[in-house]
Every structure is written in structure tokens, then in C-alpha cells.
Design a protein around this motif. Sequence first.
Motif, PDB file in Angstrom:
ATOM      1  N   LEU A 250       1.137   4.048  -0.239  1.00 49.76           N
ATOM      2  CA  LEU A 250       2.323   4.612   0.381  1.00 49.76           C
ATOM      3  C   LEU A 250       3.695   3.404   0.618  1.00 49.76           C
ATOM      4  O   LEU A 250       4.665   4.061   0.797  1.00 49.76           O
ATOM      5  CB  LEU A 250       1.976   5.159   1.509  1.00 49.76           C
ATOM      6  CG  LEU A 250       1.082   6.354   1.450  1.00 49.76           C
ATOM      7  CD1 LEU A 250       0.670   6.725   2.993  1.00 49.76           C
ATOM      8  CD2 LEU A 250       1.545   7.395   0.614  1.00 49.76           C
ATOM      9  N   GLY A 251       3.257   2.312   0.497  1.00 48.16           N
ATOM     10  CA  GLY A 251       4.384   1.131   0.872  1.00 48.16           C
ATOM     11  C   GLY A 251       5.092   0.978  -0.612  1.00 48.16           C
ATOM     12  O   GLY A 251       5.078   1.453  -1.493  1.00 48.16           O
ATOM     13  N   PRO A 252       5.816  -0.351  -0.363  1.00 54.53           N
ATOM     14  CA  PRO A 252       6.749  -0.672  -1.206  1.00 54.53           C
ATOM     15  C   PRO A 252       5.954  -1.197  -2.569  1.00 54.53           C
ATOM     16  O   PRO A 252       4.759  -1.534  -2.357  1.00 54.53           O
ATOM     17  CB  PRO A 252       7.680  -1.660  -0.894  1.00 54.53           C
ATOM     18  CG  PRO A 252       6.864  -2.232   0.476  1.00 54.53           C
ATOM     19  CD  PRO A 252       6.048  -1.179   0.963  1.00 54.53           C
ATOM     20  N   ARG A 253       6.475  -1.213  -3.774  1.00 57.93           N
ATOM     21  CA  ARG A 253       5.805  -1.770  -5.006  1.00 57.93           C
ATOM     22  C   ARG A 253       6.296  -2.973  -5.396  1.00 57.93           C
ATOM     23  O   ARG A 253       6.607  -2.980  -6.653  1.00 57.93           O
ATOM     24  CB  ARG A 253       5.690  -0.558  -6.018  1.00 57.93           C
ATOM     25  CG  ARG A 253       5.271   0.811  -5.759  1.00 57.93           C
ATOM     26  CD  ARG A 253       3.820   0.526  -5.464  1.00 57.93           C
ATOM     27  NE  ARG A 253       3.119   1.844  -5.183  1.00 57.93           N
ATOM     28  CZ  ARG A 253       2.559   2.556  -6.102  1.00 57.93           C
ATOM     29  NH1 ARG A 253       2.535   2.039  -7.201  1.00 57.93           N
ATOM     30  NH2 ARG A 253       1.963   3.735  -5.727  1.00 57.93           N
ATOM     31  N   ASP A 254       6.290  -3.992  -4.703  1.00 59.80           N
ATOM     32  CA  ASP A 254       6.848  -5.475  -5.234  1.00 59.80           C
ATOM     33  C   ASP A 254       5.599  -6.050  -5.747  1.00 59.80           C
ATOM     34  O   ASP A 254       4.672  -5.545  -5.645  1.00 59.80           O
ATOM     35  CB  ASP A 254       7.665  -6.214  -4.174  1.00 59.80           C
ATOM     36  CG  ASP A 254       6.466  -6.069  -2.880  1.00 59.80           C
ATOM     37  OD1 ASP A 254       5.538  -5.718  -2.709  1.00 59.80           O
ATOM     38  OD2 ASP A 254       7.063  -7.160  -1.793  1.00 59.80           O
ATOM     39  N   ALA A 255       5.947  -7.238  -6.249  1.00 56.16           N
ATOM     40  CA  ALA A 255       4.829  -8.258  -6.712  1.00 56.16           C
ATOM     41  C   ALA A 255       3.594  -8.467  -5.914  1.00 56.16           C
ATOM     42  O   ALA A 255       2.341  -8.191  -6.179  1.00 56.16           O
ATOM     43  CB  ALA A 255       5.501  -9.206  -7.220  1.00 56.16           C
ATOM     44  N   VAL A 256       3.871  -8.516  -4.742  1.00 55.10           N
ATOM     45  CA  VAL A 256       2.930  -9.035  -3.654  1.00 55.10           C
ATOM     46  C   VAL A 256       1.886  -7.919  -3.475  1.00 55.10           C
ATOM     47  O   VAL A 256       0.684  -7.840  -3.262  1.00 55.10           O
ATOM     48  CB  VAL A 256       3.368  -9.747  -2.542  1.00 55.10           C
ATOM     49  CG1 VAL A 256       2.111 -10.229  -1.336  1.00 55.10           C
ATOM     50  CG2 VAL A 256       4.272 -11.011  -2.919  1.00 55.10           C
ATOM     51  N   THR A 257       2.892  -6.679  -3.319  1.00 56.01           N
ATOM     52  CA  THR A 257       1.960  -5.610  -2.785  1.00 56.01           C
ATOM     53  C   THR A 257       1.082  -4.839  -4.082  1.00 56.01           C
ATOM     54  O   THR A 257      -0.009  -4.342  -3.662  1.00 56.01           O
ATOM     55  CB  THR A 257       3.214  -4.363  -2.441  1.00 56.01           C
ATOM     56  OG1 THR A 257       3.830  -4.737  -1.582  1.00 56.01           O
ATOM     57  CG2 THR A 257       2.360  -2.975  -1.981  1.00 56.01           C
ATOM     58  N   MET A 258       1.687  -5.079  -5.116  1.00 54.36           N
ATOM     59  CA  MET A 258       0.898  -4.622  -6.348  1.00 54.36           C
ATOM     60  C   MET A 258      -0.311  -5.569  -6.638  1.00 54.36           C
ATOM     61  O   MET A 258      -1.500  -4.845  -6.883  1.00 54.36           O
ATOM     62  CB  MET A 258       1.798  -4.676  -7.715  1.00 54.36           C
ATOM     63  CG  MET A 258       2.868  -3.528  -7.655  1.00 54.36           C
ATOM     64  SD  MET A 258       2.265  -1.884  -7.518  1.00 54.36           S
ATOM     65  CE  MET A 258       1.253  -1.982  -9.037  1.00 54.36           C
ATOM     66  N   ALA A 259      -0.196  -6.859  -6.030  1.00 54.08           N
ATOM     67  CA  ALA A 259      -1.329  -7.650  -6.359  1.00 54.08           C
ATOM     68  C   ALA A 259      -2.355  -7.094  -5.268  1.00 54.08           C
ATOM     69  O   ALA A 259      -3.742  -7.112  -5.703  1.00 54.08           O
ATOM     70  CB  ALA A 259      -1.175  -9.055  -6.115  1.00 54.08           C
ATOM     71  N   ARG A 260      -2.081  -7.111  -4.174  1.00 48.07           N
ATOM     72  CA  ARG A 260      -2.996  -6.358  -3.004  1.00 48.07           C
ATOM     73  C   ARG A 260      -3.568  -4.963  -3.425  1.00 48.07           C
ATOM     74  O   ARG A 260      -4.763  -4.734  -3.213  1.00 48.07           O
ATOM     75  CB  ARG A 260      -2.278  -6.321  -1.675  1.00 48.07           C
ATOM     76  CG  ARG A 260      -1.744  -7.695  -1.194  1.00 48.07           C
ATOM     77  CD  ARG A 260      -1.079  -7.439   0.295  1.00 48.07           C
ATOM     78  NE  ARG A 260      -1.756  -6.933   1.161  1.00 48.07           N
ATOM     79  CZ  ARG A 260      -1.336  -6.274   2.293  1.00 48.07           C
ATOM     80  NH1 ARG A 260       0.035  -6.674   2.657  1.00 48.07           N
ATOM     81  NH2 ARG A 260      -2.214  -5.790   3.327  1.00 48.07           N
ATOM     82  N   ILE A 261      -2.796  -4.246  -4.116  1.00 52.28           N
ATOM     83  CA  ILE A 261      -3.077  -2.746  -4.400  1.00 52.28           C
ATOM     84  C   ILE A 261      -4.157  -3.008  -5.359  1.00 52.28           C
ATOM     85  O   ILE A 261      -5.155  -2.313  -5.336  1.00 52.28           O
ATOM     86  CB  ILE A 261      -2.003  -1.829  -4.761  1.00 52.28           C
ATOM     87  CG1 ILE A 261      -1.111  -1.381  -3.925  1.00 52.28           C
ATOM     88  CG2 ILE A 261      -2.683  -0.584  -5.798  1.00 52.28           C
ATOM     89  CD1 ILE A 261       0.178  -0.674  -4.366  1.00 52.28           C
ATOM     90  N   ASP A 262      -4.333  -3.851  -6.493  1.00 56.26           N
ATOM     91  CA  ASP A 262      -5.101  -4.132  -7.567  1.00 56.26           C
ATOM     92  C   ASP A 262      -6.571  -4.681  -6.706  1.00 56.26           C
ATOM     93  O   ASP A 262      -7.678  -4.122  -7.256  1.00 56.26           O
ATOM     94  CB  ASP A 262      -4.633  -5.075  -8.379  1.00 56.26           C
ATOM     95  CG  ASP A 262      -3.398  -4.650  -9.223  1.00 56.26           C
ATOM     96  OD1 ASP A 262      -3.336  -3.341  -9.263  1.00 56.26           O
ATOM     97  OD2 ASP A 262      -2.633  -5.503 -10.012  1.00 56.26           O
ATOM     98  N   ALA A 263      -6.213  -5.493  -5.924  1.00 60.85           N
ATOM     99  CA  ALA A 263      -7.482  -6.043  -5.163  1.00 60.85           C
ATOM    100  C   ALA A 263      -8.008  -5.088  -4.376  1.00 60.85           C
ATOM    101  O   ALA A 263      -9.348  -4.917  -4.456  1.00 60.85           O
ATOM    102  CB  ALA A 263      -7.166  -7.114  -4.188  1.00 60.85           C
TER     103      ALA A 263
END
Length: 344
Positions: A250-263
Motif C-alpha cells: 500500500l506504500g510508495p513504489r520507489d526503489a527501496v520500497t520495491m526491494a523491501r517488497i521483494d524480500a
Amino acid sequence: MTDSVMSKAATMEIPINSNGDTGALAEDDSLEQDLQQVMVSGPNLNETSIVSGGYGGTAEGIIPTGSIKGPNMQHSTSSSSMTAEEATRGVAVEKYEAVKKWGLNTYKCTKQMISERFGRGSRTVDLELEAQIELLRDTKRKYENVLRLAKALTNHFYNMVQTQHALGDTFADLSQKSPELRDEFGYNAETQKLLCKNGETLLGAINFFVSSINTLVNKTMEDTLMTIRMYENARLEFDAYRSDLEELSLGPRDAVTMARIDAAQEQYQVHKEKYERLRSDVIIKLKFLEENKVKVMHKQLLLFHNAISAYFAGNQQQLEQTLKQFNIKLRPPGADKPSWLEEQ
């Protein structure tokens, strides 16, 4: 004549230095002394010296060989110390990562548990499976009560049999010492002995019943409940990582967040597979437990009924036949007591 005189002069020729001393002779004496010392004490390799400028040179060129260390020795020592440091550092890093992973997992599960308790978080629910689990826990509580009562019955009946045995011995003694009441005391002594024998047979049947119920409750059911507890922990972990993934999505889709989403997606998949595997194990164990429970209880309830009925009907033959039917072997009297060798 002349040649012989010349040869004698040549052999007797000794070089003289400027002081008139024999230099070569002194050198030969010194060499002879050193050789004698070596012959007496033997060579000492640690004290061997390398002399520059030939034998008898100045002491400035003497290098003790004991102080010389090869480069290979220094390199092996340094490499072994570096290997030990790397191994120690590797173990420390592994422990740190394990503690970090455990702490993160505990935090997520605690957060999920508190959210469920206060009605803020969602949880995965399998209504049919949870109903079966609750039924098993209720059945275990009831069977534990049956086990407690059966043990109490065994203790009371054992005391009664011991009392009958003592009473029979007393009647038999009185029949010998009371001639006027010998027959009456004798009848009662025989009756008590018969009751005592049948009581011991019934105790064997009740003990077998208690042992079987104890195995069913405290081993078979407990093993299934242990798997259920593992399943419930896996369900909590699965929901915790599922909620974490939903929050990140539900949060923003920046590079850091995408990496956390993948993990988070990877961890979610791991815990989902663990949850489904344990759920399948619980379903299988519940099925086998139900079949085993019915089979065991059918046999034990039939044994308990036949043994109690035969005992209180005074049918000794039927009581013994019941024990043979269920392959129950009675212990001989005094089997529980240690021998006199064991008491020493």
C-alpha cells in the motif's frame, strides 16, 4: 749428493714472518684445538657461525644461525592466525544474523498476535479444521478424567484386596486356635481367599485398561496436539508476514520500497509453504488418531465391562477367560518386591 741435500732443505723449509714467529704453525695449532673441541663436545648447530673473510677473520662478520628464520615459517604463522580470525569472525556473524532473524520474526508475530487480540488484524481461519482441533482438546480432557477415575478405582480396589487377604489370614489363624469355631472361621477364610484371588485377577484387567488409556491420552493424543501447536505457530507467522506484505504494497513504489517488497514476498512464500505443509500434517494425524482411538477404546471398554461383570457375578471362570481373550498375563505374587540380592 747435491740433489739429496736440496731435497732435505726443501722439506725443512719453514716460512718466518717479520717477527721471526711461525705464522702458519700458529694457525695450524688453532685449527687443531678447534677440531679437538668438536670431537669432544660435538657440533652445536644452534651455535654454528658463518664467518666472513675466511677462517680466523674478525668477529664483525659472525652471524649466529640460530637467529635466522626462514620466510616460509613466518608466512605460515601469519596465515594460520588470519585463518583463525576469519573463522571466529564468521561464527560471530552467523550468530548475529541468527539473533537478528529471530528478533525480527518475534516482533512480527507479537505484533500480529496483539492485532488479532484487539480485533485490528485479520487472521487465516479454517473452520472445519479448527472445529476438529477443538473437539480433540475436549475429548482429551474427558479421557483424562476417565483415566483419573480409573486410577482411583485401581488404588481403592487394591487396598480392598489387601484387606481381604489380611482378613483371610486372620480367619485361618483363628480357625486353628478356636476349636469351637473352627468350621465357621474356616469357611470365611476360604471365601476371603477366593475373593482375594478374583480381586487380583480383576486388578490385572483394570491395570491393563489404565495403561492403554494412559498411552492413548498422554502419547498418541499429545503427539497430535504437539503438531497442532506447531501448525498454530506457523499460521501466526504466515499471517504476520502476509500483513507485512500488504502494508508494504500500500506504500510508495520507489526503489527501496520495491526491494523491501521483494524480500517480504519471498518470506511470505516461505511461511505460506510451511503453513500449508503443517496444515496437511494435522489433517492426516487427526484422521489416524480418530481411527486409532475407536479401535483402542472398543477393545478396552469391552475388557472393562466383561471383567467387572464376571467379578461381581462371582464367575471366576469367565473372569479368567476374559484375561486370556485380551492376552493379559498376571504378575505372580511378590513380583513387585525386590529379591534379597537386590536389597543388599
